[in-house]
Every structure is written in C-alpha cells, then in structure tokens.
Design an enzyme around this catalytic site. Structure first.
Site: not given
Length: 373
Positions: A201, A236, A264-266
């Site tokens: 990630n 991000h 994974t971390e939108l």
C-alpha cells in the site's frame, strides 16, 4: 436508534429520487457496485465501539468492506514489548463479521506509528537485525494469528518507496534489517494466515518514478516466490491532480504484474495545500494559516460541482477497470471524520468525502451512483 437510521435513509432517499429511482429503491454504494468491486470506508474507534450511532447506521447501509484507520497500527495495538491492546481491534473485527463485510487489516509494517522500542535494545541503542526480525515475526504472528480467518486481507507493507526517486525509503526497517525487510514481512504474514490476501500500500503511485519503484519491489518479491495479491493505491487526490490518465497508467502497469489493484484511502482535498507535493506524508505538517482554510462556513457551489465531477470521473475509471480492481475504500465516513481536517494543518474544515457533516449524501454521492450505470 430507529429514528436516527430513518433520518439517514430519508437523506439517501432524496438522492434516489434525484437519480430517477423509486422512493423505496434507495441506492447504496455496495448495491450499485455489487458486481464490480467492494466499496468501503475507514473506521475509527467511536464508530466500531458503537459510540457514533449515526455513522454506524450509515456504514451498515452503504458499505460492504471496512478498514481500520488507526486501530491496527503497531503503536495502537502493540504499544509496549509485552503489552497488546486488542479491545478496539476486536470491536472492529466483530463489527465487520456481524455485518458480513470484507474486513481489512492495516498495517503490519510502516515507518510511521511504530514505537521506538521496536528498533532499540534494552540500553536504548540500535537493535540488531536478529532482534528486530524476531520482534517483527512475533508481532505479525500475534496480530495476524489472532484474526486468522476473520480479517480477509492485510496491508502488509505501507509506504516503503521514496517520494522522489522511487528507491526504497530510508527507514529503520531498511537500515537495521536490510533490503529483504519487505520479503520477511510478507513471509511472516503468509505463515500466520496462509489464506489471507496480502497487499502493498502506498500513496502518489500515479507518479512514474514511484510507480516504477513499486513495480521493482513487487517483482523482487515475486522472484522469491512471494505472492502479492494486490497493490493498494492510496487515492489522496486533489480536484485536478493527478489526471485521470496518470491514475489509469498505474492501474494498467500494475495489472501487468499479475496483481490486482485496490484504491485504499480515497478522498479529494478541496482546500489549498501549502505543500507543493501531492501526497500523504504525515510528517509534512504546517502551522495554521487562514488562507489554507477558506471554506469554514460551507463549500461554495462552484467547488461542490468540481468535487462532484472529480468523483464521477474517478468512479467511471474504476468501473472501466473493474476486472482488476477489487476494492474502493474511502478514508472516512463523513467529512467530519476526515484526517484532512487536521493534515497538513490542524483545525481546518475539509470536505473530501461523499457524505457531509450531517450524514447526508452530497452531489458527489449521486454522481458516484450514476457512474455505475
């Protein structure tokens, strides 16, 4: 609790009517993308412990996968050599199981939020390679082993590639263990739960240099016979950067490795950023400045429209590549939960997600639902 849930349903019902659904056919992210990929959110302690009932209702309604924002990072779950704090993580996993969700573990190895004792001996001097490897193996055995068969996939390694050149990031893991630190982490995780999916990630993977660094890393693991199930691209992003073409280029390049892709971390940062870099390095912080906190009383309609188009374009891209994308995870549930309220400057009012501070779907939510069509 029933009244709170009905309030949320009425909000999404408005979105349903706006999209042409009947009043009883409330669109949910997990339903409209059911045949494509999981859609989820990162959860905090208040949500998994049941202290945030409105968020809990929204999570159950909309999402079919969850990630722990901080609950399973090393400093949270294993703060001292002989001390584990499993209660928050247990609550998180139980919540996911009770609601039949795809439960993610985040993260086993990272250069941030790892206690100093991991890298020091009893005298406070640098630990040996053997000492750190033993601690890493014990940690992974204990944590992954505890949730074997319950957590479906793990972010084994997080942010190990340098921002600028695409080389291995200079960390204590690299300094003490050496270049096989990544291989060791994946080996220990696979041994602890052979059926779990294992991920790498990182952020800013749309940048060619960083993308190539990850490709090199994954190929080196594959050459050792180590399986990487998917690469997690932290989303991000800003309103205009990176371009859709840049994001797509990395999806295609990673798929050629024979791995799948997770976003994974939108989240979409709508505020001016004091850093000239588009990334997510939590070490990059700045002092408060009003010119970087410009929407304290609400998001202007013009910016709301930009945010809506940005989400529409991204989800259209995700839908296009649904053959290799397994999961889209928003980094938070509502705007109030977002880490961007406190990074890179503390105390800002940010608007990066699909649900506002009143738990109502934003126009961007409607656009994301429409993109599934």
């Amino acid at each position: 609790m029933r009244m709170k849930t009905s309030k949320i349903l009425s909000c999404t019902a408005l979105a349903a009517l706006a999209l042409g659904f009947g009043p009883k056919a409330v669109p949910t992210l997990k339903a409209v993308y059911k045949k494509d990929f999981y859609v989820g959110a990162a959860l905090n302690n208040r949500q998994v412990s049941g202290r945030d009932a409105k968020s809990t209702a929204l999570i159950k309604e909309q999402f079919n996968t969850i990630s722990p924002e901080n609950l399973l990072k090393w400093e949270a779950v294993h703060p001292q050599p002989d001390q584990y704090n499993f209660k928050p993580a247990d609550d998180y996993v139980a919540f996911g199981q009770q609601n039949k969700m795809w439960v993610i573990g985040h993260t086993l190895m990272w250069h941030q939020q790892t206690p100093k004792w991991v890298f020091e001996d009893a005298a406070g001097k640098p630990a040996t390679r053997e000492m750190v490897l033993k601690r890493l193996e014990d940690h992974i055995n204990t944590v992954v082993g505890r949730y074997k068969g319950k957590i479906a996939g793990w972010d084994v390694l997080n942010e190990a590639i340098d921002d600028q050149q695409g080389d291995l990031r200079k960390t204590k893991w690299l300094e003490i263990i050496g270049e096989d630190f990544a291989a060791k982490a994946f080996e220990y995780a696979h041994k602890a739960d052979p059926k779990a999916q294992l991920y790498y990630n990182d952020y800013s993977l749309y940048r060619p240099e960083k993308r190539e660094g990850v490709i090199k890393l994954v190929k080196s693991l594959q050459a050792k016979g180590i399986k990487v199930t998917a690469i997690g691209m932290q989303g991000h992003y800003g309103l205009t950067k990176p371009s859709i073409e840049q994001v797509e280029a990395s999806i295609v390049a990673f798929a050629k490795l024979g791995v799948h892709v997770n976003f994974t971390e939108l989240d979409i940062d709508v505020l001016p950023n004091p850093s000239r870099r588009q990334g997510a390095d939590i070490a990059d912080t700045f002092t408060a400045d009003a010119k970087y906190n410009v929407y304290t009383t609400g998001l202007p309609d013009s910016v709301q429209q930009q945010l809506t188009k940005r989400y529409a374009d991204l989800f259209a891209l995700f839908h296009k590549h649904r053959d290799v994308i397994d999961r889209i995870t928003l980094w938070g549930v509502t705007d109030a939960d977002s880490w961007l309220n406190n990074w890179p400057i503390r105390g800002r009012t940010s608007y990066p997600l699909l649900f506002d501070r009143n738990f109502q779907p934003k126009p961007a939510f409607q656009a994301v639902v429409q993109a599934a069509k």
